[in-house]
Enzyme design. Structure first.
Site, PDB file in Angstrom:
ATOM      1  N   CYS A 251       0.849  -1.192   0.000  1.00 13.83           N
ATOM      2  CA  CYS A 251       0.000   0.000   0.000  1.00 13.83           C
ATOM      3  C   CYS A 251       0.879   1.233   0.000  1.00 13.83           C
ATOM      4  O   CYS A 251       1.972   1.217   0.563  1.00 13.83           O
ATOM      5  CB  CYS A 251      -0.851   0.064   1.265  1.00 13.83           C
ATOM      6  SG  CYS A 251      -2.029  -1.254   1.369  1.00 13.83           S
ATOM      7  N   GLU A 285       1.717  -4.001  -5.650  1.00 12.96           N
ATOM      8  CA  GLU A 285       0.624  -4.954  -5.529  1.00 12.96           C
ATOM      9  C   GLU A 285      -0.602  -4.407  -6.237  1.00 12.96           C
ATOM     10  O   GLU A 285      -0.884  -3.212  -6.213  1.00 12.96           O
ATOM     11  CB  GLU A 285       0.318  -5.206  -4.048  1.00 12.96           C
ATOM     12  CG  GLU A 285      -0.565  -6.400  -3.797  1.00 12.96           C
ATOM     13  CD  GLU A 285      -0.726  -6.680  -2.306  1.00 12.96           C
ATOM     14  OE1 GLU A 285       0.257  -6.540  -1.566  1.00 12.96           O
ATOM     15  OE2 GLU A 285      -1.842  -7.025  -1.907  1.00 12.96           O
TER      16      GLU A 285
END
Lengths: 385, 447
Positions: A251, A285
């Site tokens: 993140c 990601e």
């Protein structure tokens, strides 16, 4: 008059104009009146908020008739509600989620619980729901300690806390310092409460972040601006200690008061510098948020085109990957999106006309703050037995 | 963008691609016109500095809303300017919880409300004190549950309070709180715990089980199965079993070390033995060659100097190859014999030398590194020396001491043939001399 959940109506927004909304939730106040949680259908869910009846234009309440329409782009026939749902999905940037996950995600996160937070110098409006412990659900404002990120429901509690809290920077190792900018590495296992606090906080500004599993398997890289009061967090990114899909970033967030100043780009560049030091190729990601994707495209464009401008002779995608730690698929996607890979005389070639490259570089925007690799003092994380 | 009529091969990332820096590179060949016009368009756009939409993104930066924020007016007062940044990078000092002195608990809304009510009744109880006490009660209760062995890794059943009032009083005597005040706080805390059904200090709250599907519950521990992908080292536990195993490993390693050291010592001794044998044989050879040396070292006053008669004239027997050298040694060995024989009588006091010299038979193949056989050991091993060949039946009556020796590799060898005289070893006309005590023969044939 009381509106039902699901009603579509016009609502007066902060800009003074009326915008179409859908009522997501409602709650009754002590006075007996109702408040309505509305979603502005033209905008991202970030801007959903609680409004009062007077902000709603009751004459514009829609009749809920579901007609068949044809979508102009795809030619598909569907009902008006279905079409609207699809259009709104595009606005959200949720394309990468399948329908079931999307429903589940929206169901669970549909109402923001915390509306504003106070963090250090700033009081910030939140964007998204974050799953704080249930005892915090009755509060729409939270007060965070700037350094240990503990959160409290009343300002006096925070002020009392600040008198005893002796932390003046994130509880980890400082691995980078250049001028007033510092980067700290925090191990989720060693500083569990801090890492959880950071996740709760970050979730308020990240739509797809999940807090389902605990923080033990992650490292948190917290970027700070330092002054005589301490090292103040401006943003962070998290990273799996061991990623099977070679993710070098899970993140990423720049706190709202510090956005558009180049910190986000710095964080991306920093994640790749760590990958280079590890000798591994990396990629963020998925799914990437809308802002995230823009930032990454910009970073990849700048890094790759700078190389192409200077490079003499041939080059393979693999070589570019080895030089930059950017995954080959990302390089390919970037170059193809910029139409720089052509097929000519039976082979692929890269077009690197300086004028074309400069135009793309300009569109990609300036680089963020630079990472001075000489100031990075860090060894890759090793699991201790 | 119009597509070509044929599909290009998929791109190989390992293949080097040419970088074309200018449009001219396209014009020279018969480039499909579609690509040409595309490149021209791109360059033209660059010249005109027109806006080009980014192919894949649906939004530009301007469409993403900026969040609203305001400055907090009490910031400067709440956060003190007491941070001194050291010149070296900061190092983590361990979580505050582990160091143990920091009061991790902060009063929440209901605590503050309760305290407000409580303070109305009399003496003002400071909030910090309540905070400290609740924190310590939580920690003590956690310890009590640990001792009782009821700590669960994840949240399952409700977690009751195990810390009794009396135990708390005793443990927190140092805080010097009035009994009545302490009792009030304890009761308040206990009642809160009963409502919450779990610890109030967040660090002590167990996480939800991995099987919990409620999306509002967060930070589940990841299942152990995940760790199978990682290296075995990371699954190492610290238990009594592994300790015993390691102990055993240590013992085994020590024994192996001792064994190896013993082997080393044995091999060193073997090497020393061989070295000494080499020295021995070399000295033997030297003494064969240098009879004067021998005469000097061995001559005793009064002994006739036989040696002068047999002064070696080495030139006669000079030959370059080793065989010849050995021959010479053999020839020369004769010279020693007489003196050996002569001296032998005198040298009974020095049996070592005499037994050496005994071996110096002229035509005996000089087997420098062999060992004599021990008949007792041979018998014990059941090894019977070979009988004389039937060809030499005339010699059958002769008592035959087989010429045995330990040869290369420890092999037991029984020689039948003298390689120098080309005669069988036990034939009568050879000058065979068994190594055991017999009168040495003098061969005068070379004079």
């Amino acid at each position: 008059m009381v509106l039902e959940v699901g009603t579509r109506v016009l609502c007066r927004w902060r800009d003074g104009k009326h915008h179409p909304v859908k009522v997501i939730e409602r709650r009754r106040l002590n006075s007996g009146d109702y408040e309505y949680y509305v979603h502005y259908t033209e905008f991202n869910r970030r801007l959903d908020e609680w409004v009062r009846l007077e902000q709603l234009d009751l004459d514009s309440v829609e009749n809920d008739v579901d007609e068949k329409v044809e979508d102009k782009v795809t030619g598909l026939k569907m009902t008006r509600h279905q079409k609207r749902k699809i259009d709104e999905t595009h606005v959200e940037g949720h394309e990468e989620l399948d329908p079931a996950s999307l429903r589940e995600h929206e169901e669970f996160t549909k109402v923001k619980n915390i509306a504003t937070i106070e963090l250090g110098r700033y009081q910030i409006e939140t964007w998204y729901f974050s799953p704080f412990p249930p005892e915090y659900n009755d509060s729409s404002n939270l007060y965070f300690c700037e350094f240990c990120l503990n959160f409290m429901k009343r300002k006096e509690q925070l002020q009392r806390h600040m008198k005893k809290c002796d932390l003046k920077h994130p509880p980890g190792d400082e691995i980078y310092r250049s001028g007033t900018l510092s980067m700290f590495e925090v191990d989720g296992k060693k500083n569990k409460v801090y890492a959880q606090n950071l996740c709760y906080l970050a979730k308020l500004f990240l739509d797809h972040k999940t807090l389902y599993y605990d923080v033990d398997l992650f490292l948190f890289y917290v970027l700070c601006e330092c002054d005589e009061r301490g090292c103040h967090m401006v943003g962070y990114f998290s990273k799996e200690k061991q990623s099977e899909e070679s993710y070098n970033l899970a993140c990423i967030l720049t706190l709202p008061p510090y956005q558009r100043k180049g910190y986000g780009k710095f964080l991306i560049a920093f994640s790749y510098e760590l990958s280079k030091k590890e000798g591994k190729v990396g990629t963020p990601e998925r799914p990437l948020s809308d802002l995230g994707l823009l930032s990454y495209r910009g970073y990849w464009t700048r890094v790759l085109l700078d190389i192409l401008k200077k490079h003499k002779g041939n080059i393979s995608i693999k070589e570019l990957s080895d030089m930059t730690a950017i995954r080959a698929e990302d390089i390919l996607a970037t170059l193809q999106a910029l139409e720089l890979i052509q097929y000519r005389k039976g082979q692929h070639v890269i077009c690197a006309d300086p004028k074309v490259l400069d135009r793309h570089l300009k569109a990609a925007g300036r680089g963020g703050l630079e990472v001075d690799v000489s100031k990075l003092i860090w060894t890759p994380y090793k699991e201790q037995g | 963008m119009s597509r070509l009529s044929f599909r290009p091969r998929p791109l190989d990332i390992h293949k080097k691609l040419p970088i074309l820096k200018s449009i001219k590179d396209f014009e020279d060949d018969d480039t499909p016109s579609a690509t040409r016009t595309q490149m021209l368009r791109l360059v033209a756009e660059a010249d005109n500095e027109a806006q080009v939409p980014q192919a894949a993104s649906k939004k530009t930066a301007s469409e993403i809303p900026t969040p609203e924020y305001v400055i907090v007016d009490t910031y400067e007062r709440d956060y003190s300017a007491t941070f001194n940044q050291p010149t070296s990078y900061l190092r983590a000092r361990g979580a505050r919880a582990e160091i143990g002195e920091f009061i991790e608990y902060d009063l929440d809304n209901e605590d503050e409300d309760w305290l407000e009510e409580y303070n109305k009744e009399g003496k003002i109880l400071p909030a910090e004190k309540v905070e400290t006490i609740i924190f310590k009660l939580e920690v003590l209760d956690h310890k009590a549950r640990e001792k009782a062995g009821v700590i669960t890794p994840t949240l399952g059943a409700p977690i009751p309070v195990l810390l009794t009032f009396d135990a708390a009083v005793e443990a927190l005597q140092a805080l010097s709180i009035q009994y009545g005040v302490f009792q009030a706080i304890y009761n308040y805390w206990k009642e809160k715990r009963q409502r919450w059904q779990k610890p109030v200090l967040r660090r002590l709250q167990p996480p939800p089980p991995a099987t919990d599907t409620n999306p509002y519950n967060v930070f589940r521990p990841r299942e152990k199965a995940h760790r199978l992908h990682t290296r075995r080292m990371q699954r190492r536990e610290n238990s009594v079993q592994s300790f015993e195993k390691l102990r055993q490993v240590r013992r085994n390693l020590e024994q192996a070390k001792n064994l190896l050291e013993a082997v080393i010592r044995r091999e060193e001794k073997k090497r020393d033995v061989i070295d000494i044998e080499v020295i021995l044989q070399r000295t033997q050879m030297k003494y064969k060659n240098e009879t004067e040396l021998l005469e000097d070292s061995l001559a005793l006053p009064g002994l006739p100097s036989y040696m002068s008669k047999f002064a070696p004239s080495e030139d006669e027997f000079f030959d370059s190859d080793a065989y010849a050298a050995q021959n010479q040694a053999i020839m020369d060995s004769r010279y020693v014999l007489p003196s050996g024989g002569g001296i032998k009588r005198e040298f009974r006091r020095q049996p070592v030398q005499s037994s050496w010299l005994h071996k110096l038979d002229p035509l005996e193949p000089l087997l420098l590194f062999t060992k004599p056989l021990d008949p007792a050991k041979l018998a014990a091993a059941g090894i019977v020396p070979p009988a004389a060949s039937s060809l030499q039946n005339t010699m059958a009556s002769r008592s035959f001491h087989p010429r045995g020796r330990i040869g290369r590799g420890g092999r037991i060898i029984f020689d039948r043939w003298n390689p120098f005289m080309h005669t069988p070893i036990d034939s009568g006309d050879s000058f065979y001399m068994p190594p055991k005590p017999q009168q040495p023969r003098i061969n005068h044939s070379h004079y």
